[in-house]
Design an enzyme around this catalytic site. Structure first.
Site, short mmCIF file in Angstrom:
data_model
loop_
_atom_site.label_atom_id
_atom_site.label_comp_id
_atom_site.label_asym_id
_atom_site.label_seq_id
_atom_site.Cartn_x
_atom_site.Cartn_y
_atom_site.Cartn_z
N GLY A 182 0.82 -1.20 0.00
CA GLY A 182 0.00 0.00 0.00
C GLY A 182 0.86 1.25 0.00
O GLY A 182 2.03 1.22 -0.38
N CYS A 183 0.27 2.37 0.40
CA CYS A 183 1.03 3.62 0.48
C CYS A 183 2.28 3.42 1.32
O CYS A 183 2.22 2.87 2.42
CB CYS A 183 0.15 4.70 1.11
SG CYS A 183 1.00 6.26 1.39
N PHE A 184 3.43 3.86 0.82
CA PHE A 184 4.69 3.51 1.47
C PHE A 184 4.99 4.29 2.75
O PHE A 184 5.90 3.94 3.50
CB PHE A 184 5.89 3.60 0.51
CG PHE A 184 6.03 4.85 -0.32
CD1 PHE A 184 5.53 6.09 0.08
CD2 PHE A 184 6.70 4.79 -1.55
CE1 PHE A 184 5.69 7.23 -0.69
CE2 PHE A 184 6.87 5.93 -2.33
CZ PHE A 184 6.36 7.15 -1.91
N PRO A 233 4.12 1.78 5.97
CA PRO A 233 5.09 0.71 6.16
C PRO A 233 6.46 1.20 6.62
O PRO A 233 7.12 0.55 7.43
CB PRO A 233 5.16 0.05 4.78
CG PRO A 233 3.81 0.29 4.20
CD PRO A 233 3.42 1.66 4.67
#
Length: 225
Positions: A29-31, A34
């Site tokens: 997903g959007c970095f 993470p």
């Protein structure tokens, strides 16, 4: 300049004391999220966000082509195993493709060695048995990684202007945050991963000189958000 030299010495010391450093490459997903999650883990030395998994040249945030938002995690396997990192990966996003449009946010792993490949397949089988469905993570050998623009590195930390002002004497060049272990922990902390006392305790175990531990701990305990 003295402060910048100090943080470079500290960060180089953290890297040099790890007998082996491995790199994990994930899309989930959007970095931004993470990076903060993995950056909070003891044993992680460095995090960076960027683009991987595609073939188009010179990807950027506005022109990603067929690449995926990706986080790279450098870690010391003597402290944190690749298997443990994989469990964090699969336990903290939905890995099947009906949740995604295009490739920007797909679940992705790019393994960097035969041992990493073997571990990916092992943990994947175990996770599939646990959740009762097939995992559709895009899994392949690593081929490329392009660093994202500076504004995306340690994104959540940079959303706290007061904290950034307090870090400026230690990081006079904001680009130093991208490869910083301490900044990775702070980026996780502001997102709600870990707490100040645990991070203080971890720093006392970092294999750097006591005076450098003291610099980081003093900065951590004095910071206002």
């Amino acid at each position: 300049m003295a402060e910048e030299l100090t943080i470079r010495i500290i960060e180089q010391g953290l890297t040099a004391t790890a007998e082996t450093i491995e790199t994990a490459t994930f899309g989930m997903g959007c970095f931004w999220g993470p990076e903060s999650r993995f950056g909070s883990l003891p044993g992680v030395i460095r995090t960076r966000v960027g683009f991987s998994g595609g073939t188009s040249l010179n990807p950027s945030y506005r022109k990603m082509g067929d690449h995926t938002e990706t986080v790279e995690v450098d870690f010391d396997p003597a402290i944190l195993s690749y298997e443990e990192i994989l469990l964090h990966f699969w336990n903290n996003h939905y890995p099947n493709r009906d949740q995604y449009k295009g490739r920007q946010y797909i679940s992705l792993i790019r393994f960097r060695s035969p041992e990493q490949e073997r571990m990916v397949e092992k943990v994947k089988r175990e996770m599939e048995q646990e959740i009762g469905e097939e995992i559709e993570t895009d899994i392949a050998a690593f081929t490329n990684f392009t660093l994202a623009e500076e504004r995306h590195q340690k994104y959540y930390l940079k959303r706290y202007p007061k904290a950034m002002e307090q870090l400026a004497p230690l990081y006079p060049d904001v680009g130093l945050l991208a490869d910083s272990t301490f900044a990775a922990r702070l980026n996780g902390f502001v997102k709600g991963f870990g707490n100040r006392q645990n991070l203080k305790s971890e720093i006392t175990k970092w294999n750097i000189a006591p005076e450098y531990q003291e610099i980081l701990i003093n900065k951590l305990m004095a910071m206002k958000w």
